[in-house]
Design an enzyme around this catalytic site. Structure first.
Site, PDB file in Angstrom:
ATOM      1  CB  CYS A  81      -0.874  -0.027   1.250  1.00  0.00           C
ATOM      2  SG  CYS A  81      -1.776   1.490   1.498  1.00  0.00           S
ATOM      3  CB  CYS A 191      -2.787   3.806  -5.802  1.00  0.00           C
ATOM      4  SG  CYS A 191      -4.147   2.948  -4.968  1.00  0.00           S
TER       5      CYS A 191
HETATM    6  N1  DGL Z   1      -3.928   0.627  -2.394  1.00  0.00           N
HETATM    7  C1  DGL Z   1      -3.480   1.604  -1.488  1.00  0.00           C
HETATM    8  C2  DGL Z   1      -2.333   2.408  -2.018  1.00  0.00           C
HETATM    9  O1  DGL Z   1      -1.477   1.840  -2.675  1.00  0.00           O
HETATM   10  C3  DGL Z   1      -4.545   2.367  -0.715  1.00  0.00           C
HETATM   11  C4  DGL Z   1      -5.713   2.855  -1.500  1.00  0.00           C
HETATM   12  C5  DGL Z   1      -6.787   3.494  -0.629  1.00  0.00           C
HETATM   13  O2  DGL Z   1      -7.411   2.783   0.162  1.00  0.00           O
HETATM   14  O3  DGL Z   1      -6.994   4.727  -0.758  1.00  0.00           O
HETATM   15  O4  DGL Z   1      -2.189   3.576  -1.741  1.00  0.00           O
END
Ligand code: DGL
Length: 269
Positions: A81, A191
């Site tokens: 993440c 993301c």
């Molecule tokens: N998938 C995550 C990232 O890489 C978080 C996305 C979210 O929940 O806003 O930032």
């Protein structure tokens, strides 16, 4: 206990977490490189989207997740993440006795050696406001100009299975056009949910110009575990998925990157 002593038990699991199915884009790449490991995955669907939370909220959430993994006796935690890597890693990195891998900091070296002058980054509002990508990349290579664009709607499009709806395509197009104005040579999908949108993004960008950092991240993790003597050298391998809400939805939304054999276990941290 020293981090590497802990890992002397090479069979201990490697744990992953994200706000939902996004981290599976990383998990898939790691599993490809390291098929003989025991894996845990936690999708924090109750708190999704992370990208709209404050740093204080994200730290509190990340601590609960790390404490859960500590109880599971893991040898490493992969922050699959970008948002938590940007907002919580520096605060939490010394508080646990397992290895912690944050995605942004782990891929910065590879990204900063791209032979280009203009780089784009799509990411969540929290990641973009932290400027973690431009900071980490420019620390290593100040000559790359990094244009960072926040895409608040995109995570929900993925989690709510709305990939091909006209409204979703419009929301992606709007940000794609904003990015194109910066004429970037390459664009990082900053993301872990965004690789789910590749088919739509390919309508606006050349496929080879979109970078999913999960491949470089998986290599980094493999090399580091190897260096630390933490790779599982037995033939045992397993995987177990957990979510904090709506297991059925997670199973459906995850399909592009991971076929779950059964529903993830619902847990409350
Ligand atoms: N998938 C995550 C990232 O890489 C978080 C996305 C979210 O929940 O806003 O930032």
């Amino acid at each position: 206990m020293d981090k590497s002593d802990k890992g002397k038990n090479k069979k201990l699991p490697i744990a992953f977490f994200d706000s939902g199915v996004g981290g599976l884009t990383v998990y898939k790449e790691v599993k490809k490189l390291l098929p003989n490991e025991n894996y845990l995955y936690f999708g924090d669907t109750l708190n999704m989207p992370y990208g709209e939370k404050t740093q204080t909220e994200l730290i509190e959430i990340a601590r609960k997740i790390f404490d859960f993994f500590k109880r599971q006796n893991v040898k490493a935690v992969v922050m699959a993440c970008n948002t938590t890597s940007a907002m919580t890693y520096d605060i939490l990195k010394n508080d646990y006795d397992f290895k912690i891998y944050p995605i942004i900091q782990s891929v910065a070296k590879v990204m900063s050696s791209l032979p280009i002058k203009k780089l784009g980054v799509f990411a969540t509002p929290a990641t973009i406001n932290s400027h973690a990508y431009s900071r980490e990349i420019n620390k290593l290579n100040p000559t790359i100009n990094v244009a960072e664009i926040a895409c608040p709607a995109w995570v929900r499009i993925v989690e709510e299975n709305r990939l091909n709806q006209p409204q979703s395509i419009e929301q992606i197009k709007e940000k794609a056009q904003e990015m194109l104005k910066n004429t970037p040579e390459k664009i990082i999908l900053g993301c872990t949910h965004y690789p789910y949108l590749t088919e739509v993004l390919n309508q606006f960008f050349n496929k080879e110009n979109l970078i999913d950092p999960s491949k470089a991240f998986a290599k980094f993790i493999k090399n580091d575990l190897e260096l630390c003597g933490l790779l599982n050298d037995t033939n045992s391998h397993s995987e177990k998925f957990y979510v904090s809400s709506n297991p059925e939805n997670f199973k459906i939304a995850s399909k592009l990157f991971c076929e779950l054999k059964e529903l993830p276990e619902l847990i409350k941290l």
